[in-house]
Design an enzyme around this catalytic site. Structure first.
Site, PDB file in Angstrom:
ATOM      1  CD  GLU A  43      -5.081  -5.874   0.473  1.00 35.62           C
ATOM      2  OE1 GLU A  43      -4.357  -5.968  -0.547  1.00 35.62           O
ATOM      3  OE2 GLU A  43      -4.741  -6.307   1.592  1.00 35.62           O
ATOM      4  CE  LYS A  44      -4.286  -2.492   4.604  1.00 35.83           C
ATOM      5  NZ  LYS A  44      -3.493  -3.696   4.308  1.00 35.83           N
ATOM      6  CD  GLU A  61       8.697  -2.847   8.130  1.00 37.62           C
ATOM      7  OE1 GLU A  61       8.080  -3.907   7.925  1.00 37.62           O
ATOM      8  OE2 GLU A  61       9.130  -2.131   7.212  1.00 37.62           O
ATOM      9  CB  CYS A  86      10.446  -0.212   2.233  1.00 38.27           C
ATOM     10  SG  CYS A  86      10.955   0.443   0.664  1.00 38.27           S
ATOM     11  CG  PHE A 127      -0.199   0.424   2.500  1.00 35.76           C
ATOM     12  CD1 PHE A 127      -0.010   1.770   2.814  1.00 35.76           C
ATOM     13  CD2 PHE A 127       0.343  -0.522   3.364  1.00 35.76           C
ATOM     14  CE1 PHE A 127       0.686   2.144   3.958  1.00 35.76           C
ATOM     15  CE2 PHE A 127       1.032  -0.158   4.505  1.00 35.76           C
ATOM     16  CZ  PHE A 127       1.203   1.179   4.803  1.00 35.76           C
TER      17      PHE A 127
HETATM   18  P1  NAD Z   1       1.577  -6.567   2.960  1.00 36.75           P
HETATM   19  O1  NAD Z   1       2.556  -7.674   2.941  1.00 36.75           O
HETATM   20  O2  NAD Z   1       0.512  -6.588   3.979  1.00 36.75           O
HETATM   21  O3  NAD Z   1       0.815  -6.539   1.529  1.00 36.75           O
HETATM   22  C1  NAD Z   1       1.533  -6.581   0.328  1.00 36.75           C
HETATM   23  C2  NAD Z   1       0.749  -7.386  -0.692  1.00 36.75           C
HETATM   24  O4  NAD Z   1       0.701  -8.762  -0.290  1.00 36.75           O
HETATM   25  C3  NAD Z   1      -0.692  -6.929  -0.848  1.00 36.75           C
HETATM   26  O5  NAD Z   1      -1.000  -6.914  -2.219  1.00 36.75           O
HETATM   27  C4  NAD Z   1      -1.491  -7.951  -0.072  1.00 36.75           C
HETATM   28  O6  NAD Z   1      -2.758  -8.170  -0.627  1.00 36.75           O
HETATM   29  C5  NAD Z   1      -0.648  -9.202  -0.140  1.00 36.75           C
HETATM   30  N1  NAD Z   1      -0.682  -9.998   1.095  1.00 36.75           N
HETATM   31  C6  NAD Z   1      -0.628  -9.527   2.359  1.00 36.75           C
HETATM   32  N2  NAD Z   1      -0.615 -10.550   3.255  1.00 36.75           N
HETATM   33  C7  NAD Z   1      -0.651 -11.672   2.528  1.00 36.75           C
HETATM   34  C8  NAD Z   1      -0.648 -13.064   2.867  1.00 36.75           C
HETATM   35  N3  NAD Z   1      -0.582 -13.469   4.125  1.00 36.75           N
HETATM   36  N4  NAD Z   1      -0.702 -13.953   1.864  1.00 36.75           N
HETATM   37  C9  NAD Z   1      -0.732 -13.557   0.597  1.00 36.75           C
HETATM   38  N5  NAD Z   1      -0.745 -12.255   0.218  1.00 36.75           N
HETATM   39  C10 NAD Z   1      -0.696 -11.327   1.165  1.00 36.75           C
HETATM   40  O7  NAD Z   1       2.401  -5.221   2.977  1.00 36.75           O
HETATM   41  P2  NAD Z   1       1.833  -3.743   3.128  1.00 36.75           P
HETATM   42  O8  NAD Z   1       1.362  -3.557   4.520  1.00 36.75           O
HETATM   43  O9  NAD Z   1       0.911  -3.424   2.014  1.00 36.75           O
HETATM   44  O10 NAD Z   1       3.165  -2.883   2.875  1.00 36.75           O
HETATM   45  C11 NAD Z   1       4.042  -2.521   3.914  1.00 36.75           C
HETATM   46  C12 NAD Z   1       5.233  -3.459   3.963  1.00 36.75           C
HETATM   47  O11 NAD Z   1       5.904  -3.462   2.715  1.00 36.75           O
HETATM   48  C13 NAD Z   1       6.284  -3.023   4.976  1.00 36.75           C
HETATM   49  O12 NAD Z   1       6.764  -4.164   5.644  1.00 36.75           O
HETATM   50  C14 NAD Z   1       7.377  -2.402   4.124  1.00 36.75           C
HETATM   51  O13 NAD Z   1       8.667  -2.434   4.695  1.00 36.75           O
HETATM   52  C15 NAD Z   1       7.299  -3.262   2.919  1.00 36.75           C
HETATM   53  N6  NAD Z   1       7.866  -2.619   1.752  1.00 36.75           N
HETATM   54  C16 NAD Z   1       9.065  -3.083   1.291  1.00 36.75           C
HETATM   55  C17 NAD Z   1       9.649  -2.481   0.204  1.00 36.75           C
HETATM   56  C18 NAD Z   1      10.955  -2.963  -0.318  1.00 36.75           C
HETATM   57  O14 NAD Z   1      11.309  -2.582  -1.414  1.00 36.75           O
HETATM   58  N7  NAD Z   1      11.689  -3.805   0.397  1.00 36.75           N
HETATM   59  C19 NAD Z   1       9.014  -1.397  -0.423  1.00 36.75           C
HETATM   60  C20 NAD Z   1       7.792  -0.962   0.076  1.00 36.75           C
HETATM   61  C21 NAD Z   1       7.217  -1.588   1.164  1.00 36.75           C
END
Ligand code: NAD
Length: 519
Positions: A199-200, A404, A304, A172
């Site tokens: 989805e957010k 985190e 991130c 998101f």
């Molecule tokens: P999230 O993992 O909750 O969601 C990311 C995606 O994965 C979404 O599309 C979601 O629908 C899907 N998803 C979530 N949980 C899932 C599960 N259990 N099984 C299958 N699919 C699932 O992440 P978020 O809250 O949207 O984003 C924040 C996180 O992303 C933070 O931890 C941040 O550090 C990380 N991030 C990392 C980078 C990088 O380049 N390393 C960049 C941006 C964000």
């Protein structure tokens, strides 16, 4: 924003009758070049984090719709992979121009759905735009290799070919930039794509897809499906999807990497972070404090590459007052207010989690220097706001350090020496980004040499590489071996084919002009 939302709903969400009744518009699927209403029975509300108002409704894509999206991508692939590279690149030239023209609407949508301030939202779009600019000329990194005379009269060359249907799963926090890390490079290298936005905040992806098609991306080359776990599982298991690019949290990333790899796909998983800044006593006081507060509290810490931990070599005492003063001066509020520095967190759950981790720090013996938990924003009482929060006396075994937080919280540690600071960082499970603040060249040289983190800033708080490099997180922040965008991104979305040729027995007659034999 309300006006913009209506405009966006009209243009990109295509839900006219619902608008008239005041019902939030439904987010469409993009399948085979068409924005389609989903037949889903389950829907997720997309909310404005500053108000909790429902902005739109997102479908849990049905299995049938999902398969249709993958099939559209599969059908588009044979023609697209053989479309001339300059033609594919020209779509990106046009696309970057359209993104520039629509920068304000894109940014307004990012602020509406994600919450960040408008200048930050423009930055979100702009950092993605830079990847599109890179895609305009990625031919440079797509070039193959050639060696003559590997044996007598024989040559070997390698070319890079696309993989087929690829997929992207987005978080998101950068709703414009991260989809743009993915599909422009995948598609320009000749793949077709299935994108699952967060989805957010799916709005920016929908707008970008519409602009990409306006730029000339043929139908079926980019498809969009929505949803949560079930949609992700379908991506992980579908036999026709060859590669998955994921950005998000640790738990989801590890799961996606394991299940996707187990079904034979190429997976790159960019995950969570705990990015440390190390402050040496000789660092420039004003510049360092400004950099720390911007990197810790900007975008409400939901980056991130945010600095979420600071290690003060020689102690925090000399820095404390200045830090508190600078952090206190930041204004918390809705992202569309011009005076706002720190917008809301994405959800009430995210806010509660951040508050809980701050409290765990107190319970485990840390000291709060500035507490943003009780912040109230008049007129936005339902918003997920949290003010800048500073915690000192933090030790590596505390939860506020090891987890985190992903909120506007800076945890402060202390070290006697640079060696000790580097050891703290290298013991942390994450290795996304880090920064050193100093005026000492030798200290900087030592730090960049010894720190086990993939992106390093020297007096640069958020060292996100521009797209002619790659986004190179290490250790627990990344699973896979080919990173996002840049040359590694081109390699991720292509595979080498190595050809060896033998022309030494060529018939001499074909090397002369026709009819020469008769003379
Ligand atoms: P999230 O993992 O909750 O969601 C990311 C995606 O994965 C979404 O599309 C979601 O629908 C899907 N998803 C979530 N949980 C899932 C599960 N259990 N099984 C299958 N699919 C699932 O992440 P978020 O809250 O949207 O984003 C924040 C996180 O992303 C933070 O931890 C941040 O550090 C990380 N991030 C990392 C980078 C990088 O380049 N390393 C960049 C941006 C964000």
């Amino acid at each position: 924003l309300a006006t913009n939302a209506r405009y966006l709903a009209t243009r990109f969400f295509v839900a006219q009758p619902e608008l008239a009744t005041g019902t939030p518009p439904s987010v469409k699927l993009l399948i085979d070049g068409e924005f389609r209403e989903s037949q889903a029975t389950e829907w997720v509300d997309v909310t404005n984090p500053a108000t909790q108002e429902v902005v739109s409704r997102l479908p849990q894509t049905t299995e049938r719709e999902f398969n249709a999206a993958v099939q559209a991508a599969k059908d588009a692939y044979p023609t697209w992979r053989n479309t001339a590279l300059p033609t594919r690149s020209r779509v990106m030239f046009k696309f970057q121009e359209l993104i520039r023209q629509h920068m304000d609407e894109l940014a307004a949508n990012v602020t509406l759905e994600q919450g960040k301030t408008l200048p930050d939202a423009r930055g979100d779009v702009f950092r993605g735009l830079e990847v599109v600019e890179y895609a305009c000329n990625l031919a440079v990194d797509l070039r193959g290799e050639f060696i003559e005379n590997v044996s007598s009269g024989m040559d070997t060359y390698s070319i890079r070919q696309p993989l087929g249907v690829c997929a992207g799963i987005c978080p998101f926090n950068f709703p414009a930039m991260i989809p743009l890390w993915m599909f422009p490079i995948a598609c320009t290298t000749g793949n077709t794509f299935v994108l699952k936005p967060s989805e957010k905040d799916p709005g920016a992806s929908m707008m970008l897809a519409e602009l990409a098609m306006e730029a000339g991306l043929p139908k079926g080359v980019l498809n969009i499906v929505h949803g949560t776990h079930d949609t992700v599982n379908r991506i992980l298991d579908h036999k026709d999807i060859k590669a998955i690019s994921f950005v998000g949290s640790d738990a989801a990333g590890r799961y996606i990497y394991e299940r996707g790899s187990a079904s034979g796909k190429r997976v790159q998983a960019n995950m969570g972070a705990k990015n440390h800044a190390v402050v040496l006593p000789d660092a420039n006081p004003e510049a360092t404090v400004a950099a720390l507060t911007g990197a810790a509290f900007g975008a409400a810490g939901q980056r991130c590459m945010a600095i979420s931990a600071a290690v003060f070599v020689g102690g925090i005492e000399a820095w404390k007052e200045r830090l508190i003063e600078k952090a206190k001066a930041l204004s918390v509020g809705p992202g569309d207010a011009s005076e706002t520095d720190v917008g809301p967190l994405i959800s009430p759950e995210a806010k509660d989690r951040a508050a809980r981790l701050v409290q765990s720090g107190v319970d485990q013996g840390a000291q709060i220097l500035l507490d943003g938990r009780g912040v109230r924003v008049p007129g936005y009482e339902s918003g997920n706001f949290m003010g800048p929060t500073l915690i000192a006396g933090v030790k590596p075994n505390m939860d506020c350090y090891s987890e985190e937080i992903f909120g506007p919280v800076l945890v402060c540690l202390e070290a006697e020496t640079l060696d000790e600071a580097v050891a703290i960082i290298n013991s942390n499970e994450h290795g996304n980004g880090t920064a050193l603040f100093t005026r000492s060249g030798p200290a900087a040289r030592k730090f960049q040499n010894e720190v086990e983190v993939g992106m390093v800033g020297i007096n640069v708080p958020i060292p996100v590489p521009l797209p002619f490099f790659s986004f190179t997180g290490w250790r627990g922040s990344f699973h896979g071996d080919l990173h996002m965008y840049g040359k590694a991104g081109v390699q991720f979305f292509t595979q080498p084919k190595t050809v060896t040729t033998n022309w030494k027995d060529a018939d001499e007659r074909f090397m002369r002009a026709p009819g020469l034999d008769a003379v």
